[in-house]
Write a protein that holds these residues in place. Structure first.
Motif, short mmCIF file in Angstrom:
data_model
loop_
_atom_site.label_atom_id
_atom_site.label_comp_id
_atom_site.label_asym_id
_atom_site.label_seq_id
_atom_site.Cartn_x
_atom_site.Cartn_y
_atom_site.Cartn_z
N GLY A 160 -3.24 6.47 0.42
CA GLY A 160 -2.57 7.13 1.53
C GLY A 160 -2.17 8.55 1.19
O GLY A 160 -2.35 9.47 1.99
N TYR A 161 -1.67 8.75 -0.01
CA TYR A 161 -1.27 10.10 -0.42
C TYR A 161 -2.50 11.00 -0.57
O TYR A 161 -2.44 12.19 -0.24
N HIS A 162 -3.62 10.44 -1.01
CA HIS A 162 -4.85 11.23 -1.08
C HIS A 162 -5.31 11.65 0.31
O HIS A 162 -5.84 12.75 0.49
N GLN A 163 -5.10 10.79 1.31
CA GLN A 163 -5.43 11.15 2.69
C GLN A 163 -4.64 12.38 3.13
O GLN A 163 -5.17 13.27 3.79
N VAL A 164 -3.37 12.42 2.77
CA VAL A 164 -2.52 13.56 3.15
C VAL A 164 -3.02 14.82 2.45
O VAL A 164 -3.17 15.88 3.07
N ILE A 165 -3.29 14.74 1.17
CA ILE A 165 -3.77 15.89 0.41
C ILE A 165 -5.09 16.40 1.01
O ILE A 165 -5.27 17.61 1.20
N ASN A 166 -6.00 15.50 1.33
CA ASN A 166 -7.27 15.90 1.93
C ASN A 166 -7.07 16.55 3.29
O ASN A 166 -7.75 17.53 3.62
N GLY B 262 8.23 1.01 6.39
CA GLY B 262 8.29 0.05 5.30
C GLY B 262 7.00 -0.05 4.51
O GLY B 262 6.98 -0.03 3.29
N LYS B 263 5.87 -0.17 5.21
CA LYS B 263 4.58 -0.34 4.54
C LYS B 263 3.61 0.79 4.86
O LYS B 263 2.58 0.92 4.21
N SER B 264 3.91 1.58 5.89
CA SER B 264 3.04 2.70 6.24
C SER B 264 3.90 3.87 6.71
O SER B 264 5.08 3.71 7.01
N HIS B 265 3.29 5.04 6.73
CA HIS B 265 3.98 6.26 7.11
C HIS B 265 3.11 7.02 8.11
O HIS B 265 1.89 7.00 8.02
N SER B 266 3.75 7.72 9.06
CA SER B 266 3.04 8.57 10.01
C SER B 266 3.23 10.02 9.57
O SER B 266 4.36 10.45 9.32
N VAL B 267 2.12 10.74 9.47
CA VAL B 267 2.16 12.13 9.02
C VAL B 267 1.74 13.02 10.17
O VAL B 267 0.69 12.79 10.80
#
Length: 66
Positions: free
Chosen positions: A44-50, A17-22
């Motif tokens: 959060g999306y920048h964390q994934v890209i990095n 709902g408010k966070s995602h596990s990658v």
């Protein structure tokens, strides 16, 4: 290096709902790094890209799939 030499790595996201596990895994489903828990926002999306960029630098032979 031929196409058969390429390592395939996968990225999976458990949506919350408010966070995602990658999760980042190799072909044998072994983790490539610690899972990320990210907020549902641009940071959060920048964390994934990095994280993908870091893994790509560490494993330049790899092909990443989501």
């Amino acid at each position: 290096m031929g196409e058969l030499d390429v390592q395939r790595y996968s990225l999976g996201i458990d949506i919350g709902g408010k966070s995602h596990s990658v999760h980042f895994i190799d072909e044998k489903k072994r983790p490539l790094r610690k899972d990320l828990v990210i907020a549902d926002d641009i940071d959060g999306y920048h964390q994934v890209i990095n994280a993908i960029r870091e893994l790509k630098a560490k494993h330049p032979e790899a092909s990443f799939h989501g």
